[in-house]
Each structure stands twice: as C-alpha cells, then as structure tokens.
Design a protein around this motif. Structure first.
Motif, mmCIF file in Angstrom:
data_model
loop_
_atom_site.group_PDB
_atom_site.id
_atom_site.type_symbol
_atom_site.label_atom_id
_atom_site.label_comp_id
_atom_site.label_asym_id
_atom_site.label_seq_id
_atom_site.Cartn_x
_atom_site.Cartn_y
_atom_site.Cartn_z
ATOM 1 N N SER A 275 35.789 -16.991 -36.369
ATOM 2 C CA SER A 275 35.518 -15.608 -36.770
ATOM 3 C C SER A 275 35.053 -15.549 -38.215
ATOM 4 O O SER A 275 34.151 -14.785 -38.569
ATOM 5 C CB SER A 275 36.778 -14.753 -36.585
ATOM 6 N N TRP A 278 31.437 -16.697 -38.465
ATOM 7 C CA TRP A 278 30.512 -15.661 -38.031
ATOM 8 C C TRP A 278 30.395 -14.556 -39.075
ATOM 9 O O TRP A 278 29.320 -13.982 -39.274
ATOM 10 C CB TRP A 278 30.948 -15.069 -36.686
ATOM 11 N N SER A 279 31.489 -14.268 -39.775
ATOM 12 C CA SER A 279 31.449 -13.212 -40.797
ATOM 13 C C SER A 279 30.525 -13.573 -41.950
ATOM 14 O O SER A 279 30.004 -12.699 -42.634
ATOM 15 C CB SER A 279 32.862 -12.940 -41.338
ATOM 16 N N VAL A 281 27.695 -14.804 -41.540
ATOM 17 C CA VAL A 281 26.367 -14.388 -41.076
ATOM 18 C C VAL A 281 26.275 -12.868 -41.002
ATOM 19 O O VAL A 281 25.319 -12.265 -41.478
ATOM 20 C CB VAL A 281 26.074 -15.006 -39.685
ATOM 21 N N SER A 282 27.304 -12.256 -40.422
ATOM 22 C CA SER A 282 27.263 -10.809 -40.187
ATOM 23 C C SER A 282 27.591 -9.996 -41.436
ATOM 24 O O SER A 282 27.152 -8.845 -41.569
ATOM 25 C CB SER A 282 28.264 -10.437 -39.086
ATOM 26 N N ARG A 284 30.474 -8.864 -42.045
ATOM 27 C CA ARG A 284 31.534 -7.927 -41.674
ATOM 28 C C ARG A 284 32.873 -8.649 -41.560
ATOM 29 O O ARG A 284 32.931 -9.801 -41.118
ATOM 30 C CB ARG A 284 31.207 -7.239 -40.352
#
Length: 347
Positions: A275, A278-279, A281-282, A284
């Motif tokens: 997670s 991925w954050s 990249v995002s 968020r």
C-alpha cells in the motif's frame, strides 16, 4: 478562580478536560486552529481563541495574562510518511513554541504581579517510549528513535523540546496516556464503531494494548497541576486487552457478530508495504501504512502505578464501561445507529 489555557480543546480528550475544569470552577480559554469545529468546547463553556502552534507570534497573542496552567493536549497523530514534515512542525516545533511562551508568560506574571508561577501540563503519549517486549514504566528507556515510526519519533522529541525550557526555569509535568476511550470521540476508536456497524471491518489485528478512560485521563491532568512533580513523567494505562477482545466487545455492544480470530501480523505488514509503494505513485494516504501496521500488530502495555500513587489516577474502569460510554454518546449525537440491544439497556 484558576484560569487554564488549553491547546487541543477541539479534540475529544480536550473536551473531557474542559468539562471537568469548568465543573471544578476554572475559567478556560481553549485554542483552536482556523477552520476547526469549535461547537463542543463552546457548548462546554470555554472561551475560544484562534492560534497556531507553529506560529509563535500567534501564541504570544493568544495566551492570556494571569493564567495558572497551560494544558498542552494538541498533537498531530499522522501515521503516513506523506504527513511527516507537517507532523514535525506540529509536534516538535509546536511543543517548543508553547513551552517557550508558557515559560515567558509565567515569568512575566510572577515578576509583575507577585503571582505564583504557573505550570505546563504536557499530554505526551506512551508512544514516546517506543516498542518494548515488557510492560512499560516510567523507568523504561524511551526507545522511539527510528524516524520510520515518525509519530513515536516526534513524541519523544516533543518531550525533549519541553525539557529544554524546563532547564530555563519552566515548571512542566508530562503525562503519557495509552489508548484513550470514552465520550466525545468521533475520530479515534469511534471509527471502529462505525466500521463494525457498517460491516466494513477488514480484519482484526493481533496486537495488544492498555486502554484508559478519557474521563480518568482528564482528571489526571488536573491532579498533575496540583500534585505532579516538576519534570516527571506519569504513564496513564488502564485495562489491558488484545485487539480481538477489544473489537469483539464493540461488536457485542452493537449487536454484531463477534470476530473469532485475528489476521496474521505478516499479512497486515505485507499489505502495508504494498500500500505504501502504491501511495508513492498515487500520492494518496493508504488505509494501512507501515506505521499503522507496526502499531496494531505489537504488544504495547504499561503500568500506571506511579500515576495512581502520586496523582490519584483511577485506572480501574472496565473496558466494557469505557466502550459503552463512547457508544452511548455517539448514539446521542445521532452519529451511530442504536442497536436493539442498546435500546433495551436504556429502557
């Protein structure tokens, strides 16, 4: 009449403290940030003033003359690396600022009015001690030195910032609560009530903690003003329970199925790592971060014997009573739907 200045007055521990201070006959000035919801402290009878911990000039303007105590409850509890820079400013620089302003205010009062110098009561956290295998006491070393666990890291350094002002003459006492449960909570453990009622709980972590009653923690703050020793830490623990027990009791209070097993720690930590990747990249904040995963999969229990002995801290409230108080207040505020069982309890 004693006069208190409270930071973090819009939070749920702040509300419990303001309620008790006013019941004891104190005058209370509560600080809030711009845009904060001030309805609750206003209803409880506090006078409100806007300021920011990271703006020392605003603190100088906000802290009234002729005060007896500063209760510093405000803190940034972020557990995602994306918020670390702001958390450092809020927790470490902010604590340094309020400690400096408190010292200067108390010194000025003592010089100009022959008034007894006031006291700063600092709400730290058990997190300042880091992670231990054994039960934590005030004699335990503070091990929160890994910046990857940034909340813990900043809570230790916030204490150090205040101690620098103690060396310059400030009278301050530190309180280190564990997991606080009780009324006026909408954003802490109350979130677990919401998830369980909506059947959105993703799993139960395998960790364990000490749970303390918000009202008893607030009372310990007031007693620390009167009875605490300068420069001392006081751990505020309570009922020790696993998260499986804790979540299970919430489920029972809501008339929901009680979970029967935990999610393995490695699964939670692995999910947190992916997670977090991925954050990046995002941009968020993920639902589960490595910091959160560490907190909920470890054993964090402590002893409050010193606070019980010196502050008269009441650590004995049962977990069910704390959780019922939280639930009933949320129902009263129409933030939580009353289950049939809860209706029958009140009938």
């Amino acid at each position: 009449m004693n006069h208190a200045f409270v930071t973090g007055g819009t939070g749920f521990l702040g509300a419990n403290l303001i309620e008790q201070l006013i019941a004891d006959g104190w005058r209370v000035t509560a600080m809030h940030r711009r845009g904060s919801n001030t309805q609750l402290p206003r209803q409880l009878g506090a006078e409100l003033v806007e300021a920011s911990l990271t703006d020392i000039d605003s603190l100088h303007a906000a802290v009234p003359d002729n005060i007896d105590a500063v209760f510093h409850l405000a803190a940034n509890t972020n557990m995602w690396r994306g918020g670390n820079a702001q958390q450092w400013r809020d927790n470490v620089e902010g604590s340094a600022n309020i400690a400096k302003v408190a010292r200067e205010t108390f010194a000025r009062q003592a010089f100009n009015r022959n008034k007894t110098a006031g006291r700063l009561i600092v709400t730290s956290s058990i997190s300042a001690y880091g992670y231990h295998r054994e039960s934590i006491s005030e004699e335990s070393p503070q091990l929160a030195d890994d910046p990857r666990h940034h909340y813990l890291y900043t809570k230790k350094r916030a204490e150090q910032a205040v101690r620098a002002e103690i060396e310059r003459g400030l009278d301050a006492v530190f309180l280190n609560p564990c997991a606080i449960v009780g009324k006026y909570d909408t954003g802490n453990w109350a979130q677990t009530f919401f998830m369980i009622q909506k059947d959105q709980l993703p799993g139960v972590p395998p960790g364990r903690g000490s749970f303390c009653h918000a009202g008893a923690v607030a009372r310990a703050h007031i007693n620390a003003f009167h009875q605490g020793r300068r420069g001392e830490n006081y751990i505020l623990a309570g009922t020790d329970a696993s998260f499986l027990e804790f979540f299970g009791r919430i489920a029972a209070l809501l008339g929901k199925p009680v979970p029967g097993r935990t999610t393995p720690a490695f699964a939670i930590r692995t999910l947190a790592v992916f997670s977090d990747l991925w954050s990046r990249v995002s941009g968020r904040e993920p639902v589960i971060t490595p910091e959160k995963a560490a907190l909920i999969t470890r054993r964090v229990v402590a002893s409050s014997a010193k606070a019980e002995r010196e502050l008269g801290y009441a650590s004995g409230m049962e977990l069910d009573a704390m959780l019922r108080e939280c639930r009933d207040w949320l129902i009263q505020q129409e933030l939580l739907q009353a289950p049939a069982a809860a209706v029958e309890e009140r009938a």
